[in-house]
Enzyme design. Structure first.
Site, PDB file in Angstrom:
ATOM      1  N   SER A  33       0.663  -1.064  -0.290  1.00 45.92           N
ATOM      2  CA  SER A  33      -0.294  -0.359  -0.236  1.00 45.92           C
ATOM      3  C   SER A  33       0.869   1.553  -0.345  1.00 45.92           C
ATOM      4  O   SER A  33       1.526   1.218   0.973  1.00 45.92           O
ATOM      5  CB  SER A  33      -1.028   0.503   1.283  1.00 45.92           C
ATOM      6  OG  SER A  33      -1.450   1.212   1.637  1.00 45.92           O
ATOM      7  N   LYS A  65       0.336  -2.671   5.955  1.00 48.42           N
ATOM      8  CA  LYS A  65      -0.947  -3.598   5.451  1.00 48.42           C
ATOM      9  C   LYS A  65      -0.466  -4.405   4.726  1.00 48.42           C
ATOM     10  O   LYS A  65       0.133  -4.280   3.686  1.00 48.42           O
ATOM     11  CB  LYS A  65      -2.246  -2.660   4.179  1.00 48.42           C
ATOM     12  CG  LYS A  65      -2.867  -1.800   5.440  1.00 48.42           C
ATOM     13  CD  LYS A  65      -3.478  -1.043   4.473  1.00 48.42           C
ATOM     14  CE  LYS A  65      -5.223  -2.180   4.255  1.00 48.42           C
ATOM     15  NZ  LYS A  65      -6.678  -2.073   3.852  1.00 48.42           N
ATOM     16  N   ASN A 125      -2.147  -6.735   1.347  1.00 49.31           N
ATOM     17  CA  ASN A 125      -3.234  -6.495   0.735  1.00 49.31           C
ATOM     18  C   ASN A 125      -3.544  -8.192   0.722  1.00 49.31           C
ATOM     19  O   ASN A 125      -2.539  -8.471  -0.670  1.00 49.31           O
ATOM     20  CB  ASN A 125      -3.575  -6.086   0.018  1.00 49.31           C
ATOM     21  CG  ASN A 125      -3.912  -3.984   0.511  1.00 49.31           C
ATOM     22  OD1 ASN A 125      -4.841  -4.388   1.639  1.00 49.31           O
ATOM     23  ND2 ASN A 125      -3.403  -3.352   0.761  1.00 49.31           N
ATOM     24  N   ARG A 135     -31.146 -13.713 -39.253  1.00 53.76           N
ATOM     25  CA  ARG A 135     -29.242 -13.279 -38.616  1.00 53.76           C
ATOM     26  C   ARG A 135     -29.744 -11.765 -37.785  1.00 53.76           C
ATOM     27  O   ARG A 135     -30.966 -11.013 -38.206  1.00 53.76           O
ATOM     28  CB  ARG A 135     -28.664 -12.247 -39.742  1.00 53.76           C
ATOM     29  CG  ARG A 135     -27.247 -12.155 -39.431  1.00 53.76           C
ATOM     30  CD  ARG A 135     -26.392 -12.695 -39.388  1.00 53.76           C
ATOM     31  NE  ARG A 135     -25.453 -13.036 -40.309  1.00 53.76           N
ATOM     32  CZ  ARG A 135     -25.659 -14.107 -40.531  1.00 53.76           C
ATOM     33  NH1 ARG A 135     -26.446 -14.953 -40.310  1.00 53.76           N
ATOM     34  NH2 ARG A 135     -25.090 -14.090 -41.844  1.00 53.76           N
TER      35      ARG A 135
END
Lengths: 375, 375, 375, 375
Positions: free
Chosen positions: C253, C259, C261, C291
């Site tokens: 981070s 942190k 993550n 189509r």
């Protein structure tokens, strides 16, 4: 007769979107139209009175109308026919669900207002209660529980305001939107009908410009999403390892009595999924010419379900907030030393997160002012 | 380097939502933040100037940032790191896509304005050109082609107005929305950043209240739906058996040179489906705590695609209207004797639908007034 | 030229669904068709050789084909024209994306196989590692981490098997599915083309029976969902308060270095949302006659995105499992006394959850046998 | 008590997914479980008999269970409690909706079989009836109406076969999927329950691997899509200007008696939209740990609606085919001279489209063989 499906929707709301409620709403429109035609002197007053007299739901058999509605591909058809049989001759032609929608929207607004009040109460009480903010479900920096509740409050208030601003115009366009059958009186009759139903007027008929329906669904979706966000945060905060909040009288588990399930939060999330599915079904681009061959018919159930489940989500979210127990001590205790050192990283030796959180409080105040200004 | 996917999106729009455009937008925000911090006297002016100096896209390798972005789960991370390496020390922290969105929204508005003008032109020219109105794809009663075009006009004008009103607030919340790192200066810096980027300010950070994104997507969806409705009606009117309109320079068929395919109408419909899928992906209820663990990351592509395909739908619809050939004689000839007798059913002996259509014309006028008032 | 959008998709996969890859695939089909016509003696061998010779992507300018493709509403049109210019006369008429799809499906299968192996490894290693089972995110009863991994394993293996069984038939139907231009040779040429491309044969042309596309998308969605489920469980187990797993080299981070993550888990979830949006766009009921006028054109981007994001989800899930650190001690420590007393509620005095968990282990073994039998 | 919503669903199907039907199904499972435990000698036979005795829907008040179900966030909870009160002590713990689903799936299969028979009849009768093939709603080349019906037939037969192959495994996992409460007897009891309910066995509990539900929904969606395609083609062929088919007893219009609305085709399309919205809601990636906190609860209504609307779509499509009037002369007359000259372009002087269409007939035969082999 059997009930259908949405177990989690409160009984009142199931009734508000029931076949019976549609019948009431359709008859209301027929009565309004008769009155409007009478005011416009296109129909003698005694005829309008006779029609209004027959707009009594008790005169009609819903189940039979449903069966005929399937045959006609249109629920109005058999009702108009039945009404004609009762009255003899009529001008009643078109219908919309504005009336029912308005009623349910009004009810939903009331419930939403009570969610907002619940959020505001928590924001005030916990304006300065420190807790860990979490990004990607990892502790990030300190915040306050009041700031979190302020975030819910803003979302609920914004959603409520969007719902309140949703325009529900009267629909009266005749066979192809031009009100041809009414000749030069078309626009005047339309104004009278709209006034009688207390709805706004559309610029042109919205038979195949479904903006009112799409926007109503989007507004409901935003209410449901605000409820789901509260539900999600509560479910996460109520986890056994986190334990920062709990629903006071949680759902009992038949097999595990030690559990305190955040039932209302869970229901808010479940109902919100139902709303979103219906909102996604509605889009305005597939309505052929002057009346769509399918997309229009699919709307009735979609909007019923969206209304009912929004009510379900709102009721669940409100109850959840009403019984929410907040454990401030646990919030504080869960804040890791990392979070406190984070504080120091910004050049402050005082590891007290309360001091640190001075930055959150003004935003809480701003959210409360926004809410109070919107009531 | 390879292009990705949406073949039907004009090159300009592909570029507007390209990785390069995101890079530009992210650097714009970093520059605005540096300037705001300098104005707030939180950063010396020469530092802000140094940062601004490094906010030059030419200094960065997009492909390498993409690879690192995948590793970090976040495209901003590697850019901020690279910017730091270039500058040495910075306060640049958060980013949003308001800027890019605003640019693309502005471009889309311009294209949409031209669709509206196309509709208005047809509404004026064919105010009294009779044609069959069709409900469930069956002839219903007479209408005018001008009334049909007026319906398109109202839908496009309403959608454009919704898009124009979409609030795109600046996002500056710091790690958890409280701008803690800026202490007491947080709200002031946020105001300066918003002013510099010419965006509005949010009440609280909208990291997990995705209202701006959801509403932008809904606004785009309403533009796309208005385009798809035009496309659908044109495709149906251009059918071999109907032949009331044709695209002047229709797509050539490699195997069937006799065909005149309504290519632009078809593309408008195809692009609109792409917008709707992305709008449906976005809902505000699944954003955990202060930063979502997945739902947020899914937004970038969703909003890019929605913007690009709305542009594609709008460009196709506009071109379709520009080259539309209207066969008034065929419209009149297709009106069956049923339609004319329908006319008589309302007590009028004159089977001339033009007279009859007096009821449609005032609505055309009203739609044109609404449009002219909105420009 | 700019890249478009899906930042989180590995570069290889972006390339596999790029315009260049579509060009390759379309030219492969033209070459196969030429060869088939030659084998069927409908085209002289030297003509087929001449065509095959010109099926070289280097001879064509992708950007220019894209621009022309938009004008024609069809990417094949300008390519066929360009090929004709190169060759002079050809029978090449129709195209499909079977080839590209097959390539990407094969690549995705390889990645998915590696996710399954990661799950199997964890299931084996942690067959008897006790942890709390969680229902509604509340501790329920004890389970083992191996049982959880076995659940992932079964889901991934089932999804992989669904993907592997997805039928990708060759499409060769001519202008309207009847292969009229080839007269009595139609079915024989179709067989030869299918054989050359190593694809199966459809019963009738699937121009407007989009089952192969819808089912491919559903299969991709099930792979993506299996990845998202792993991502969700990892994100929840990696929460700061839970701490039972972590990604070894988690995303850094920029503002909060403490942190860790769970970036890969988050990306798996984000990519899965992208797949689901595209799978939802595809449904088989809106293809007009022989189509479709829009729904068909919307498929190309949808299936490209679905393929790319499934690859993204699978790559992220595999990496996540590869670097997953499992904290057995924390799993045991998190088990509350409630869970142990739950054990006693079933008439057993021994509070050791390991003994108790005998019931989970046979299921782990069964899941591993299922996986091993499927490889 | 009020009915909810889906007006267009036949009464039988509304009942099949009603609260009453869920109650029946839940009680069936409780009875099967009691019998299985008795066979496994885990419960004395007289206790199982006593439980089975109380599995009588007449003993329970649905409305009251619904209200309690909302409070508990789970409809099983109050039923189990009520059953316990009736019996005193029980082992009944878990439930699923396999039984109800199986019943409705079986009913749907029967209706689908009749649609297929309707398509096959048309394919046989009109194997050589020439009509214009239409691509992008423009005449392309000649085909036969039998070929068109053969396309419907293949889609319906494939969808029916997918539905028939949908695995509906019994769910018996206990609190966390490990059947811990049953100790070593868990897997044996599960086998007995599955056998009693005539369902297959899952490898591990599918509480959070929702493959069976997702695939059932996808199978329903493919049936609905096949019905919608029939509906779309019929609506287009029934247009006033085309007039090649008509529903024999079309829906009366209250205001325009000259119209012959293709009501059943329209309803098939409308119902299919409802199915698709619910199928899109269901995706397997958002089920937390061992029991999801919301996504699971949202399934009940979603699958009910999907089942009901699939039934509605199938019933409408079948009825549509049953009453379809085919105007061969009009089909022939609508074929433009372009189509005939198209024929000549392939080097054949005979402008008779019937000769030309020799290429379509073998495909019709192949489709019929496929259908007949699948019955």
């Amino acid at each position: 007769m059997t009930t259908f499906g949405p177990l989690f929707v409160p009984t009142e709301l199931r009734e508000a979107v029931s076949d019976a409620a549609w019948l009431d709403a359709m008859l209301d429109v027929e009565r309004a139209l008769a009155n409007a035609l009478s005011l416009a002197e296109l129909v003698p007053a005694h005829v309008a009175a006779a029609i209004a007299d027959k707009c009594d739901p008790a005169l009609y058999d819903i189940e039979s109308l449903c069966v005929q509605g399937r045959a006609a591909g249109n629920p109005v058809e058999p009702l108009v026919r039945a009404l004609r049989e009762q009255v003899g001759g009529d001008e009643a032609r078109y219908v919309h669900y504005g009336a029912t929608s308005q009623d349910v929207v009004d009810s939903a607004m009331m419930i939403v207002a009570r969610i907002a009040e619940g959020c505001a109460r928590l924001a005030r009480e916990h304006r300065s209660s420190p807790m860990a903010a979490r990004t990607l479900l990892q502790h990030a920096v300190p915040t306050t529980f009041g700031y979190k509740a302020a975030g819910w409050l803003v979302a609920v208030t914004q959603a409520r305001s969007t719902l309140g601003e949703t325009e529900l115009p009267a629909q009266l366009g005749g066979a192809a939107g031009t009100l041809a059958a009414l000749g030069k009186n078309g626009r005047r009759v339309r104004s009278l009908v709209a006034a009688e139903l207390e709805l706004s007027e559309a610029i042109v008929a919205w038979h195949t410009n479904r903006r009112p329906v799409v926007r109503l669904a989007a507004a409901l979706d935003s209410v449901a999403a605000a409820c789901a966000k509260i539900g999600l945060d509560v479910v996460l905060l109520a986890q056994t390892e986190v334990g920062e909040v709990a629903e006071a009288r949680g759902g009992a588990s038949s097999t595990m009595p030690h559990k305190r399930n955040p039932v209302r939060a869970v229901l808010a999330r479940a109902c919100a999924r139902g709303v979103h599915a219906q909102a996604s079904l509605l889009t305005g681009g597939e309505y052929e010419h002057e009346r769509a061959a399918g997309a229009w018919h699919a709307e009735w159930n979609a909007i019923s379900q969206a209304l009912a489940f929004t009510g379900g989500a709102a009721a669940a979210a409100r109850e959840c907030l009403d019984v929410l127990e907040v454990d401030k001590a646990r919030m504080r205790a869960n804040m890791t030393s990392d979070l406190l050192s984070e504080r120091r990283a910004f050049g402050d030796d005082d590891p007290d997160p309360i001091t640190y959180l001075g930055s959150a409080e003004p935003f809480v105040d701003e959210a409360l002012r926004y809410y109070e200004g919107s009531v």
